[in-house]
Motif scaffolding. Structure first.
Motif, mmCIF file in Angstrom:
data_model
loop_
_atom_site.group_PDB
_atom_site.id
_atom_site.type_symbol
_atom_site.label_atom_id
_atom_site.label_comp_id
_atom_site.label_asym_id
_atom_site.label_seq_id
_atom_site.Cartn_x
_atom_site.Cartn_y
_atom_site.Cartn_z
ATOM 1 N N PRO A 82 0.975 -0.793 0.035
ATOM 2 C CA PRO A 82 0.332 -0.406 0.302
ATOM 3 C C PRO A 82 0.966 1.303 -0.066
ATOM 4 C CG PRO A 82 -0.087 -1.196 1.801
ATOM 5 C CD PRO A 82 0.533 -2.073 1.021
ATOM 6 N N GLU A 83 0.165 2.524 -0.371
ATOM 7 C CA GLU A 83 0.867 3.318 -0.428
ATOM 8 C C GLU A 83 1.553 4.137 0.402
ATOM 9 O OE1 GLU A 83 3.086 6.458 -2.717
ATOM 10 O OE2 GLU A 83 1.967 5.002 -3.923
ATOM 11 N N ASP A 84 1.144 3.999 1.767
ATOM 12 C CA ASP A 84 1.674 3.976 2.993
ATOM 13 C C ASP A 84 2.776 3.892 3.720
ATOM 14 O OD1 ASP A 84 0.096 2.383 3.767
ATOM 15 O OD2 ASP A 84 -0.270 2.904 5.781
ATOM 16 N N LEU A 85 3.709 2.232 3.282
ATOM 17 C CA LEU A 85 3.879 2.057 3.074
ATOM 18 C C LEU A 85 5.472 2.258 2.453
ATOM 19 C CD1 LEU A 85 3.353 -1.743 4.474
ATOM 20 C CD2 LEU A 85 4.593 -0.256 5.863
ATOM 21 N N ILE A 86 4.826 2.485 1.186
ATOM 22 C CA ILE A 86 5.317 2.958 0.277
ATOM 23 C C ILE A 86 6.161 4.644 0.376
ATOM 24 C CG2 ILE A 86 6.300 3.904 -2.376
ATOM 25 C CD1 ILE A 86 6.200 0.750 -2.983
ATOM 26 N N GLN A 87 5.695 4.999 1.368
ATOM 27 C CA GLN A 87 5.994 6.480 1.345
ATOM 28 C C GLN A 87 7.482 6.173 2.709
ATOM 29 O OE1 GLN A 87 6.123 9.648 0.025
ATOM 30 N NE2 GLN A 87 4.249 8.123 -1.785
ATOM 31 N N LEU A 88 7.006 5.736 3.623
ATOM 32 C CA LEU A 88 7.661 5.265 4.447
ATOM 33 C C LEU A 88 9.355 4.341 3.542
ATOM 34 C CD1 LEU A 88 5.362 3.064 6.949
ATOM 35 C CD2 LEU A 88 7.191 5.543 6.989
ATOM 36 N N TYR A 89 8.712 3.599 3.096
ATOM 37 C CA TYR A 89 10.414 3.411 2.378
ATOM 38 C C TYR A 89 10.927 4.035 1.259
ATOM 39 C CZ TYR A 89 7.813 -1.531 2.835
ATOM 40 O OH TYR A 89 7.168 -2.539 2.574
ATOM 41 N N LYS A 90 10.118 5.067 0.488
ATOM 42 C CA LYS A 90 10.671 6.184 0.176
ATOM 43 C C LYS A 90 11.540 7.426 0.595
ATOM 44 C CE LYS A 90 8.041 6.499 -3.723
ATOM 45 N NZ LYS A 90 6.434 8.139 -4.775
ATOM 46 N N GLU A 91 11.165 7.131 2.698
ATOM 47 C CA GLU A 91 11.890 7.532 3.513
ATOM 48 C C GLU A 91 12.812 6.640 3.872
ATOM 49 O OE1 GLU A 91 9.368 9.501 6.291
ATOM 50 O OE2 GLU A 91 8.103 10.026 4.615
ATOM 51 N N ARG A 92 13.412 5.398 3.333
ATOM 52 C CA ARG A 92 14.991 4.465 4.297
ATOM 53 C C ARG A 92 14.033 4.058 5.668
ATOM 54 N NH1 ARG A 92 18.727 3.997 0.649
ATOM 55 N NH2 ARG A 92 19.355 5.823 -0.547
ATOM 56 N N ILE A 93 12.058 3.922 5.608
ATOM 57 C CA ILE A 93 11.713 3.696 6.826
ATOM 58 C C ILE A 93 11.593 1.991 6.974
ATOM 59 C CG2 ILE A 93 10.434 3.869 9.091
ATOM 60 C CD1 ILE A 93 10.592 6.736 8.212
ATOM 61 N N PHE A 94 11.752 0.851 7.393
ATOM 62 C CA PHE A 94 11.329 -0.203 7.116
ATOM 63 C C PHE A 94 10.675 -0.761 8.463
ATOM 64 C CE2 PHE A 94 14.682 0.683 3.765
ATOM 65 C CZ PHE A 94 14.273 0.785 2.713
ATOM 66 N N PRO A 95 9.416 -0.885 8.508
ATOM 67 C CA PRO A 95 8.454 -1.358 9.336
ATOM 68 C C PRO A 95 8.954 -2.596 9.719
ATOM 69 C CG PRO A 95 7.162 -0.267 8.386
ATOM 70 C CD PRO A 95 8.521 -0.471 7.607
ATOM 71 N N ASP A 96 8.487 -3.245 10.911
ATOM 72 C CA ASP A 96 8.998 -4.928 11.266
ATOM 73 C C ASP A 96 7.356 -6.094 11.280
ATOM 74 O OD1 ASP A 96 9.974 -7.102 11.729
ATOM 75 O OD2 ASP A 96 10.244 -6.878 14.167
ATOM 76 N N ASP A 97 6.808 -5.575 9.758
ATOM 77 C CA ASP A 97 5.898 -6.301 9.616
ATOM 78 C C ASP A 97 5.548 -7.047 8.510
ATOM 79 O OD1 ASP A 97 5.277 -5.407 7.091
ATOM 80 O OD2 ASP A 97 5.143 -3.087 7.972
ATOM 81 N N GLN A 98 4.842 -7.937 8.449
ATOM 82 C CA GLN A 98 4.935 -9.598 7.424
ATOM 83 C C GLN A 98 5.483 -8.786 6.382
ATOM 84 O OE1 GLN A 98 5.523 -12.026 8.834
ATOM 85 N NE2 GLN A 98 5.969 -13.221 6.576
ATOM 86 N N LEU A 99 4.085 -7.772 6.071
ATOM 87 C CA LEU A 99 4.527 -7.428 3.830
ATOM 88 C C LEU A 99 5.930 -6.760 3.718
ATOM 89 C CD1 LEU A 99 3.441 -7.511 1.638
ATOM 90 C CD2 LEU A 99 2.282 -5.109 1.789
ATOM 91 N N THR A 100 6.274 -5.920 4.448
ATOM 92 C CA THR A 100 7.682 -5.463 4.017
ATOM 93 C C THR A 100 8.664 -6.840 4.781
ATOM 94 O OG1 THR A 100 6.995 -3.515 5.165
ATOM 95 C CG2 THR A 100 9.031 -3.748 5.387
#
Length: 147
Positions: free
Chosen positions: A52-70
């Protein structure tokens, strides 16, 4: 393959062509695109896994949450770069070749550091393939001291 002198023209055309395939308001912001292959691999995996776009935005900021999709994005990313495999694990030799010009330590020290990190992050844990790849790639690929 185009001669090297034409690559500076070819890449922007490819980026424009790819961006025209993405619906407006979604996908890559080509004003921030670099030609780093890791960038394309990571966001290609995110696209393929319908992140989803909200995770994409985090990835662009080099933030990678510890969730199954990431975690699964990291697994895909490592596989696309050829440095991770579910059976063989992290290929320390291939990773060394990718980063050796940026290292501040010798080859043996780097490889020993990465292998120790992998052993430590996996010790005593029961993980699925995505979680294992995420921990190794997120915590250990640079464990050997990059400049």
């Amino acid at each position: 393959m185009a001669p090297v002198r034409y690559h500076f023209v070819l890449w922007p055309l490819i980026l424009i062509g790819v961006s025209s395939l993405v619906p407006p308001g979604r996908g890559l912001d080509i004003s921030k695109v670099t030609l780093d292959t890791a960038f394309y691999s990571l966001f290609g995996c995110a696209r393929d896994l319908n992140v989803p776009e909200d995770l994409i935005q985090l990835y662009k900021e080099r933030i990678f949450p510890d969730d199954q999709l990431t975690c699964c994005v990291f697994r895909c990313f490592g596989m696309r770069l050829g440095i991770y495999d579910d059976v063989k694990g992290f290929d320390v030799d291939k990773q060394y070749e990718r980063v050796k010009d940026r290292l501040s330590v010798d080859e043996d020290t780097y490889k020993r550091g990465v292998k120790n990190c992998i052993r430590n992050v996996l010790r005593g844990r029961t993980l699925n393939n995505c979680e294992k790849a995420y921990l190794i790639l997120n915590q250990c690929q640079d464990a050997g001291e990059l400049k």
